[in-house]
Design an enzyme around this catalytic site. Sequence first.
Site, PDB file in Angstrom:
ATOM      1  N   HIS A 291       0.879  -1.163   0.000  1.00 45.07           N
ATOM      2  CA  HIS A 291       0.000   0.000   0.000  1.00 45.07           C
ATOM      3  C   HIS A 291       0.914   1.209   0.000  1.00 45.07           C
ATOM      4  O   HIS A 291       1.946   1.213   0.668  1.00 45.07           O
ATOM      5  CB  HIS A 291      -0.891  -0.011   1.246  1.00 45.07           C
ATOM      6  CG  HIS A 291      -2.005   0.987   1.215  1.00 45.07           C
ATOM      7  ND1 HIS A 291      -1.804   2.329   1.390  1.00 45.07           N
ATOM      8  CD2 HIS A 291      -3.341   0.810   1.032  1.00 45.07           C
ATOM      9  CE1 HIS A 291      -2.972   2.956   1.325  1.00 45.07           C
ATOM     10  NE2 HIS A 291      -3.910   2.060   1.110  1.00 45.07           N
TER      11      HIS A 291
ATOM     12  N   ASP B 284      -7.887  -5.590   2.004  1.00 45.79           N
ATOM     13  CA  ASP B 284      -8.521  -6.462   1.029  1.00 45.79           C
ATOM     14  C   ASP B 284      -8.127  -7.930   1.197  1.00 45.79           C
ATOM     15  O   ASP B 284      -8.910  -8.825   0.875  1.00 45.79           O
ATOM     16  CB  ASP B 284      -8.170  -6.011  -0.390  1.00 45.79           C
ATOM     17  CG  ASP B 284      -8.773  -4.664  -0.737  1.00 45.79           C
ATOM     18  OD1 ASP B 284      -9.944  -4.441  -0.384  1.00 45.79           O
ATOM     19  OD2 ASP B 284      -8.084  -3.840  -1.348  1.00 45.79           O
TER      20      ASP B 284
END
Length: 371
Positions: free
Chosen positions: A262, A314
């Site tokens: 990320h 996720d």
Amino acid sequence: MATVQNFTPGLEGIIACDTAISFLDVEHEEIVIRGYDLIEISKKLKYLDLVYLLLESRLPSDEERDNLEREIKAEYGLPENVLAILKLLPRQMDAMDALRTGISALAGFDPELEDHSPEANRRKTIRLLARIPAIVANSYRAGQNLPLLEDRPELSYSANFLYLITGTTPGELEASIFDQSLMVYSEHEMPNSTFTARVIASTLSDIYGAVTGATASLKGKLHGGANEAVMRMLLEAGTEHKIEPLIMEKLRNKERIMGFGHRVYMKKADPRALFMKEALLKLCDEIGNWELYDMCVIGEEVIKREKKLYPNLDYYAAPVYFLLGIPIDLYTPIFLSARTIGLCSHVMEQIGNNRLFRPRVQYTGPRNLHP
């Protein structure tokens, strides 16, 4: 060559606006939502408590939360013409495209569409919160030739949403975990979709247009599709014994392993992922089958060893949704639905202290050409 100072590809590290909504405090592994730790709120409260916090800048009393839920439920139900549009969409249409189309169509039925006052935008936010879950569920059901379902006001907001998707009344644990998943997806500072919403709002376009644009942004594989890719990888592996060989093969082929890494969480884990990891274990305990949990733990260890990357939300939300009986194609639309309150909060904040976004470029083309 003309240049602009401080050029940063992808605007990485660039401060785009002042906000009192949220902040990613990576060093302290905390997602701050109006002063509160998102994970702490998610463990102790409910999604509608967080909705109230984002709308009103404070946590509600039980009575205030109940009143908010009544407000939302009073706006349940899609206009018949919007349902008709959903039924006409191509069966093979991507679920995010169907959602985007449904939200855009819904705008035409809102009598306050062009009223940008805080009061009107709050009412429109309530309508979006009430109706987007029905668009998510029924656009998919229409494409699958399944009967469309009506909201059940006797259920909680999150239980009703899950019912619309699965057609089955969820149990207490399932409804609670789904509610928690909505909370951790609800707001996350300034990802691409939120930035898109604020850019659109800065032109004084309407709140539906901003959410529609954010939906288009979230569809992109580099933003919102990771949860779906994670689940397909887990199903491809099938068992805990095959997940490591599959990941290693993908790494050798230089394929990207979705659900890891990320731009903000580079050196520390996404706290939302750890929270959903606990939720996954609870669901596995409930059904007495821990294979999905074991697969995910092995995959997490392999990527940390090979790439020094940590899972993001996720990675663990995907198997949670799978065990809740949610079709994979709806994982990203649910993300958008949960994020609706965050998007609308940013739109209202942008309009409240607006300046049109109009950046410049670093030009790299030719000069002094003549016809």
